[in-house]
Write an enzyme that holds these catalytic residues in place. Structure first.
Site, mmCIF file in Angstrom:
data_model
loop_
_atom_site.group_PDB
_atom_site.id
_atom_site.type_symbol
_atom_site.label_atom_id
_atom_site.label_comp_id
_atom_site.label_asym_id
_atom_site.label_seq_id
_atom_site.Cartn_x
_atom_site.Cartn_y
_atom_site.Cartn_z
ATOM 1 N N CYS A 1 0.809 -1.223 0.000
ATOM 2 C CA CYS A 1 0.000 0.000 0.000
ATOM 3 C C CYS A 1 0.840 1.269 0.000
ATOM 4 O O CYS A 1 0.301 2.363 -0.121
ATOM 5 C CB CYS A 1 -0.904 0.006 1.229
ATOM 6 S SG CYS A 1 0.057 0.026 2.751
ATOM 7 N N CYS B 1 -0.592 -5.396 6.716
ATOM 8 C CA CYS B 1 -0.348 -4.223 7.550
ATOM 9 C C CYS B 1 0.485 -4.586 8.774
ATOM 10 O O CYS B 1 1.267 -3.772 9.263
ATOM 11 C CB CYS B 1 -1.654 -3.593 8.004
ATOM 12 S SG CYS B 1 -2.826 -3.366 6.661
HETATM 13 S S1 FES Z 1 -3.222 -0.433 4.269
HETATM 14 FE FE1 FES Z 1 -1.191 0.274 4.424
HETATM 15 S S2 FES Z 1 -0.511 -0.432 6.306
HETATM 16 FE FE2 FES Z 1 -2.532 -1.083 6.200
#
Ligand code: FES
Length: 141
Positions: free
Chosen positions: A40, A109
């Site tokens: 992400c 994450c």
């Molecule tokens: S979506 Fe990026 S750390 Fe959780």
């Protein structure tokens, strides 16, 4: 806006997300680890204070999602008071288990926090070549 399905977060995740522990940076850190999440693009920084091979203080800063905040908060709690070797063995899975699970699509994450902690320990060891022996001595005592 599209309806976002409520994916089950445990109460523990919500608690650590709403009231994160150990936010910030350790003053004069003995080690710092920074990682970016390839999935992400979010960022995590963990700083540590080490005395006699024991992590006496651990703090985090993140530009991450709620799960990243919750896992980082949990990682700092888990790592505090542990030897460097013990803290080095804290896995992403340990963190997720301790939080009573994360939704599968949020497991990545938890990588951020554990990886940043391991990097901070690595940084400490690079700065203080003797860190490892000290941790072993402390563990043996
Ligand atoms: S979506 Fe990026 S750390 Fe959780």
């Amino acid at each position: 806006m599209e309806d976002v399905p409520q994916i089950g977060y445990s109460e523990k995740v919500m608690d650590h997300f709403m009231n994160p522990r150990n936010v910030g940076s350790v003053e004069n850190p003995d080690g710092v680890g920074r990682v970016g999440n390839p999935v992400c693009g979010d960022l995590m920084e963990v700083s540590i204070k080490v005395e006699d091979g024991i992590l006496t203080d651990v703090k985090f800063k993140t530009f991450g999602c709620g799960s990243a905040i919750a896992t980082a908060s949990m990682v700092t709690e888990l790592a505090k008071g542990k030897t460097l070797d013990e803290a080095d063995k804290i896995t992403r899975q340990d963190v997720a288990d301790e939080l009573e699970g994360l939704p599968p699509r949020k497991m990545h994450c938890s990588n951020l926090a554990a990886d940043a902690l391991h990097k901070a320990i690595e940084d400490y060891r690079e700065r203080h070549g003797e860190g490892k022996e000290k941790a072993e001595e402390a563990a043996a005592e």
